[in-house]
Write a protein that holds these residues in place. Structure first.
Motif, PDB file in Angstrom:
ATOM      1  N   MET A   1     -43.926  -7.306  31.985  1.00  0.00           N
ATOM      2  CA  MET A   1     -43.582  -8.676  32.368  1.00  0.00           C
ATOM      3  C   MET A   1     -42.340  -8.652  33.269  1.00  0.00           C
ATOM      4  O   MET A   1     -41.323  -9.255  32.960  1.00  0.00           O
ATOM      5  CB  MET A   1     -43.357  -9.539  31.135  1.00  0.00           C
ATOM      6  CG  MET A   1     -44.599  -9.716  30.273  1.00  0.00           C
ATOM      7  SD  MET A   1     -44.306 -10.861  28.915  1.00  0.00           S
ATOM      8  CE  MET A   1     -45.912 -10.827  28.105  1.00  0.00           C
ATOM      9  N   ASP A  28     -51.259 -11.814  38.141  1.00  0.00           N
ATOM     10  CA  ASP A  28     -50.372 -11.112  37.211  1.00  0.00           C
ATOM     11  C   ASP A  28     -49.339 -12.046  36.597  1.00  0.00           C
ATOM     12  O   ASP A  28     -49.068 -11.975  35.391  1.00  0.00           O
ATOM     13  CB  ASP A  28     -49.665  -9.958  37.930  1.00  0.00           C
ATOM     14  CG  ASP A  28     -50.606  -8.830  38.308  1.00  0.00           C
ATOM     15  OD1 ASP A  28     -51.694  -8.742  37.713  1.00  0.00           O
ATOM     16  OD2 ASP A  28     -50.253  -8.037  39.197  1.00  0.00           O
ATOM     17  N   ARG A  31     -51.006 -14.389  34.109  1.00  0.00           N
ATOM     18  CA  ARG A  31     -51.353 -13.614  32.915  1.00  0.00           C
ATOM     19  C   ARG A  31     -50.120 -13.374  32.054  1.00  0.00           C
ATOM     20  O   ARG A  31     -50.172 -13.492  30.818  1.00  0.00           O
ATOM     21  CB  ARG A  31     -51.970 -12.277  33.320  1.00  0.00           C
ATOM     22  CG  ARG A  31     -52.416 -11.401  32.125  1.00  0.00           C
ATOM     23  CD  ARG A  31     -52.571  -9.955  32.517  1.00  0.00           C
ATOM     24  NE  ARG A  31     -51.303  -9.407  32.970  1.00  0.00           N
ATOM     25  CZ  ARG A  31     -51.154  -8.653  34.055  1.00  0.00           C
ATOM     26  NH1 ARG A  31     -52.192  -8.369  34.834  1.00  0.00           N
ATOM     27  NH2 ARG A  31     -49.959  -8.185  34.382  1.00  0.00           N
ATOM     28  N   ASP A  32     -48.983 -13.034  32.669  1.00  0.00           N
ATOM     29  CA  ASP A  32     -47.768 -12.779  31.905  1.00  0.00           C
ATOM     30  C   ASP A  32     -47.287 -14.029  31.178  1.00  0.00           C
ATOM     31  O   ASP A  32     -46.828 -13.964  30.031  1.00  0.00           O
ATOM     32  CB  ASP A  32     -46.665 -12.259  32.830  1.00  0.00           C
ATOM     33  CG  ASP A  32     -46.903 -10.823  33.279  1.00  0.00           C
ATOM     34  OD1 ASP A  32     -47.815 -10.169  32.728  1.00  0.00           O
ATOM     35  OD2 ASP A  32     -46.183 -10.354  34.186  1.00  0.00           O
ATOM     36  N   ASP A  35     -49.617 -14.493  28.258  1.00  0.00           N
ATOM     37  CA  ASP A  35     -49.304 -13.496  27.225  1.00  0.00           C
ATOM     38  C   ASP A  35     -48.093 -13.938  26.408  1.00  0.00           C
ATOM     39  O   ASP A  35     -48.092 -13.844  25.168  1.00  0.00           O
ATOM     40  CB  ASP A  35     -49.008 -12.133  27.858  1.00  0.00           C
ATOM     41  CG  ASP A  35     -50.255 -11.412  28.349  1.00  0.00           C
ATOM     42  OD1 ASP A  35     -51.382 -11.833  28.010  1.00  0.00           O
ATOM     43  OD2 ASP A  35     -50.094 -10.411  29.080  1.00  0.00           O
ATOM     44  N   GLN A  83     -57.045 -16.575  33.464  1.00  0.00           N
ATOM     45  CA  GLN A  83     -55.709 -16.497  32.871  1.00  0.00           C
ATOM     46  C   GLN A  83     -55.095 -17.885  32.711  1.00  0.00           C
ATOM     47  O   GLN A  83     -54.442 -18.175  31.706  1.00  0.00           O
ATOM     48  CB  GLN A  83     -54.801 -15.607  33.729  1.00  0.00           C
ATOM     49  CG  GLN A  83     -55.283 -14.174  33.889  1.00  0.00           C
ATOM     50  CD  GLN A  83     -55.532 -13.492  32.555  1.00  0.00           C
ATOM     51  OE1 GLN A  83     -54.734 -13.616  31.613  1.00  0.00           O
ATOM     52  NE2 GLN A  83     -56.640 -12.773  32.462  1.00  0.00           N
TER      53      GLN A  83
END
Length: 254
Positions: A1, A28, A31-32, A35, A83
Motif C-alpha cells: 500500500m 491499484d 484496490r488498496d 483492502d 475493486q
C-alpha cells in the motif's frame, strides 16, 4: 500500500491517499483503499473511518499508464470497477475529508463515503460528458440519491464544475469549514460516530443503505459497457483532445 497511509487512533481508522498533487487513481489505488476498508471491517476497535488525501486535490480522477486520455482499456476498466464495488460492500461509516478538487471518478470515490467535509476551495465535477462518454464509478446511482435526480442530471449532462459553497448548498457536502480544518473536522465527525454504540451504528447503516451496493453494481455494469462503446467514437477522441488543449470541443455525434 505504497500510495496510501493507513492508521488508527482510538476507534477511528484513517486512510490517506498519497499521490500528490492530484491523487489520480488507477486499479491499484482503488484496490488498496478497498483492502484497507475491509481490514477495518475486521477490526472491532474501528468504528468509523476517515478517507483523506495529501496534496492539492482530494482526487482529480483516473489516470492509467499508457493512456493519454486518463481512461482505462476495457480489461483494466473491468478490474477497476471490481475493486470499486468492494468499497460499497464495506460496513463501517466513512467520512471523506475533501480539501481540494474531486473530479470525475474522484467524485465517485467521495460519494462512496457516507459523509463529506469540504471547504470553499474544493471543486466538484462529473466531467465525463465533456469527454464524450458515460459517467462511471456508480455516479449514476450515488449522485441522484444524494442531491436529487434533477440536480444530478444537471451536473451529469453539463459536466459543470461547482465550488464547495454550492456543493454544500445542494447537499453534496455535509459540512463546510476552512481549508486548513477539513481533515480535523472530518476526524471530529468520525469520532462523534464512534462514540455511539457500534452495534447500533452498524445496524442502522445496514438498514439505511440496504440495497445500495446492489444498485451500484447494476449501474456499474451499464456504465462500463457504455464507456467502452463510447470510447471507440470520434467524439471521445475530440473530447480528450479538446480537454488537453483547453478549448471547447467540436462534437459531431459519431
Amino acid at each position: 500500500m505504497s500510495d496510501i497511509a493507513v492508521t488508527r487512533s482510538d476507534h477511528v481508522g484513517m486512510i490517506v491517499i498519497q499521490r500528490p498533487p492530484h491523487n489520480f487513481f488507477d486499479v491499484d489505488l482503488i484496490r488498496d483503499i478497498a483492502d484497507a476498508l475491509e481490514q477495518f471491517d475486521q477490526d472491532a476497535q474501528v468504528r468509523s473511518v476517515v478517507l483523506a488525501a495529501d496534496g492539492k486535490a482530494f482526487c482529480a480522477g483516473a489516470k492509467f499508464a499508457g493512456s493519454s486520455s486518463g481512461a482505462p482499456a476495457s480489461a483494466e476498466g473491468r478490474r477497476l470497477y471490481e475493486q470499486a464495488l468492494r468499497i460499497f460492500d464495506c460496513r463501517k461509516p466513512i467520512v471523506a475529508a475533501i480539501q481540494g478538487p474531486a473530479i470525475g471518478g474522484g467524485l465517485g470515490v467521495a460519494l462512496a463515503a457516507d459523509f463529506r467535509v469540504a471547504c470553499p476551495e474544493a471543486r466538484f465535477s462529473v466531467n465525463f460528458t465533456r469527454l464524450g462518454i458515460h459517467p462511471g464509478f456508480g455516479l449514476s446511482v450515488t449522485l441522484p440519491e444524494l442531491i436529487g435526480r434533477n440536480r444530478a442530471e444537471l451536473l451529469l449532462y453539463t459536466s459543470r464544475r461547482i465550488d464547495g459553497e454550492e456543493a454544500f448548498a445542494i447537499g453534496l457536502v455535509n459540512e463546510l469549514v476552512e481549508q486548513a480544518n477539513v481533515r480535523e473536522r472530518a476526524v471530529a465527525l468520525a469520532e462523534e460516530i464512534a462514540a455511539c454504540g457500534p452495534l447500533g451504528v452498524l445496524a442502522s447503516r445496514e438498514t439505511l443503505r440496504s440495497g445500495l451496493a446492489g444498485r451500484v453494481r447494476a449501474a456499474v455494469s451499464r456504465e462500463q459497457a457504455e464507456q467502452e462503446r463510447l470510447m471507440a467514437t470520434q467524439d471521445f477522441a475530440e473530447g480528450v483532445k479538446s480537454t488537453a488543449e483547453r478549448r471547447p470541443a467540436s462534437f459531431i455525434g459519431r
